[in-house]
Structure formats: structure tokens, C-alpha cells
Design a protein around this motif. Sequence first.
Motif, PDB file in Angstrom:
ATOM      1  N   UNK A  63      48.347   0.516  40.696  1.00 43.41           N
ATOM      2  CA  UNK A  63      46.980   1.031  40.786  1.00 43.41           C
ATOM      3  C   UNK A  63      46.652   1.562  42.182  1.00 43.41           C
ATOM      4  N   UNK A  64      47.693   1.797  42.980  1.00 43.34           N
ATOM      5  CA  UNK A  64      47.466   2.313  44.327  1.00 43.34           C
ATOM      6  C   UNK A  64      48.314   3.549  44.620  1.00 43.34           C
ATOM      7  N   UNK A  97      44.343  -0.505  49.471  1.00 42.43           N
ATOM      8  CA  UNK A  97      43.859  -1.882  49.402  1.00 42.43           C
ATOM      9  C   UNK A  97      45.000  -2.809  49.003  1.00 42.43           C
ATOM     10  N   UNK A  98      44.735  -4.094  49.052  1.00 44.48           N
ATOM     11  CA  UNK A  98      45.715  -5.106  48.672  1.00 44.48           C
ATOM     12  C   UNK A  98      45.461  -5.528  47.228  1.00 44.48           C
ATOM     13  N   UNK A 108      40.604  -7.376  40.846  1.00 40.48           N
ATOM     14  CA  UNK A 108      41.730  -7.051  39.978  1.00 40.48           C
ATOM     15  C   UNK A 108      41.256  -6.654  38.577  1.00 40.48           C
ATOM     16  N   UNK A 109      40.294  -7.387  38.065  1.00 39.77           N
ATOM     17  CA  UNK A 109      39.758  -7.052  36.740  1.00 39.77           C
ATOM     18  C   UNK A 109      39.092  -5.683  36.772  1.00 39.77           C
ATOM     19  N   UNK A 114      38.772   0.047  35.274  1.00 37.30           N
ATOM     20  CA  UNK A 114      38.610   1.469  35.590  1.00 37.30           C
ATOM     21  C   UNK A 114      39.758   2.282  34.999  1.00 37.30           C
ATOM     22  N   UNK A 115      40.992   1.785  35.162  1.00 36.55           N
ATOM     23  CA  UNK A 115      42.143   2.482  34.589  1.00 36.55           C
ATOM     24  C   UNK A 115      42.074   2.567  33.081  1.00 36.55           C
TER      25      UNK A 115
END
Length: 307
Positions: A63-64, A97-98, A108-109, A114-115
Motif C-alpha cells: 500500500x506504499x 509511511x510505516x 492499517x484498517x 481505501x484500497x
Amino acid sequence: MKMPYLLLLLFISFTSFSITAQEIKTLTYFENDSTKLELDLYLPLKKSDKKIPLVIFAHGGGFSGGDRFGEKDFANSLAKNGIAVASISYTLYMKGKDFGCNSTLPEKIKTIQIGVSDMWQATSFMIKNKNAYNIDASKIFIAGISAGAEIAFHATFWDYSIMNLYSNNLPSGFTYKGLIGGSGAIMNVDLITSKNAIPMLLSHGSEDPTVPYATGSHRSCPTNSEGFMTLSGSYAVYNRVSSLKKNIELITSCGAGHEFCGYLFGKEPDYVLDFINNVIAKRKFESHIIIPNTKKSEDLSQYPFCN
């Protein structure tokens, strides 16, 4: 003699470019004041009188990072066999971000949500434009690698009315025809029920430290870390779906880590093609393919089938 040869090369190059241009269409599936999301639609060159199946694919990258261009060979191989592929870009909320143990569970949720909402937007876009691209909306498969597979799982089994961040745009009662996941996981395997289970083809390394193979901690984070999140990976999903007597195939690479995530899409696209054809033909199946352990020094006693 040289000039005709050069002209021939130019003709071949131009022809190849034209074929590619006809085969791949870049489309904007969502846009607002701050975001523009695109997909690459791979279409069969050979036109069919019948509507064709579609696979909507989400790339990996935590996701990054990552992008929609990485699995062109996979998409082309399906298109050559009469199946369209929409490889999507989605919001990389964790860019810079981490996403590991120093993150937080709510973050994380939110990242996954969003994805998933982007995936639902892409699905809605393809359904609305199904006639333009000869798509059979009753045969839409969802697929992904790593983070993309997490999107696929949650887009399939989360409650759309609660988790969707955009307008309600999917048809009432819509379900994906099947799910193809490389090293993915779901937050709660109990979200999969006899009523909502769909056919699945999954692959995973048994020693994946990033996305758990069975049920475990995301990124192997300790329980006292801010980013601790429990996930159920492919083996847990396989056991759940098998217990429900639903169609599922799992490929386990014993001893492999997260590097195995692209196996289905990079090395074995024929598995995907066979899976899609079996689902469309309404064949019953259940299988667990074991790739033997190559790290003989490693203790895999928790999975007897690996020894």
C-alpha cells in the motif's frame, strides 16, 4: 537489398505497435479534485460474439509502492485466451509511511478500506461500461498480489454498505465470480460463510513473515506493538472454505517466504486460466498442491505436509 530490409523492419515495428495499442486501453475509472485513478484494460484481439469474462487485478507493494504495469505478461496471456484483464492503480495511502509495527491498527484498517473502495469503484466503472468492451458482468473475477490480494479478500467479504467510502454504485446483490490471490489474507476468516463463499485459487509460502500463511500477526509484529494486527492467510482461508464444502485450490510452497506472492501471475498463469474455465463451467473442485521444501534445515513440523 538493404533498403527493403529496413522498410520491412519499420513495417513490423509499426504493426506491432498498432496491435499493442488496440489491445491495451488506459481508462480513468475515478476522478475528483485531488485524485485520478486509472486502469489498463487488456482486451482479446480476436473479437467474440459472446460477452467475455473479466479479471480485475490489484498489484502488490504494501500500500506504499508498486504499480499496475508489473504483470503485463499475465494480462496478455489471459487476453490471448479470450479473457479481459483490468489492471488497476489504487490509492497508496501508506506511501512514505510505516505500514509495519510502528503503524496503528486504525491506520492499517483505513489503508485497506481505501484500497477496497477503489477496487469497488473500478468494478462499478467496468460494469457501467460493460457493453463498450463486451464484458460479461456476471463473470467478473477479482485478483491481487500481497496488498492487492488483501484488497481482493476484503472487497469480496466486507459489508459493502458499511465499508464503502464512496457513493453506493455497485448493483444490488453483485458478487465476484471468483477470487485469485497471491500471498494475501483477511482480517477475520469467519467473514467467509456458506452463503457468500466464492471459488478461490490461492498461493502462499508457508514461512511468509509479511502476510501470515495461516493465522498470525501482520508483518510478524509483536502483540504489544502499535501495529499489531491479526490476519488469516491462505491456509486458514483454505481450511475455512474446505469446511464449507465450497470450491477452492491452494498452492503451498513449503519453506518459502513472501517472495512467493507473484507465483501464480508470473510463473503459472495457466493455473489461473484453468481456474477461470472451471468456475465458468461450474465444475466442482478442491485441491491443495504442495511444492516441496527446499530449505531442508528448516523446521516445518507445524505443517506435516511440508516434511
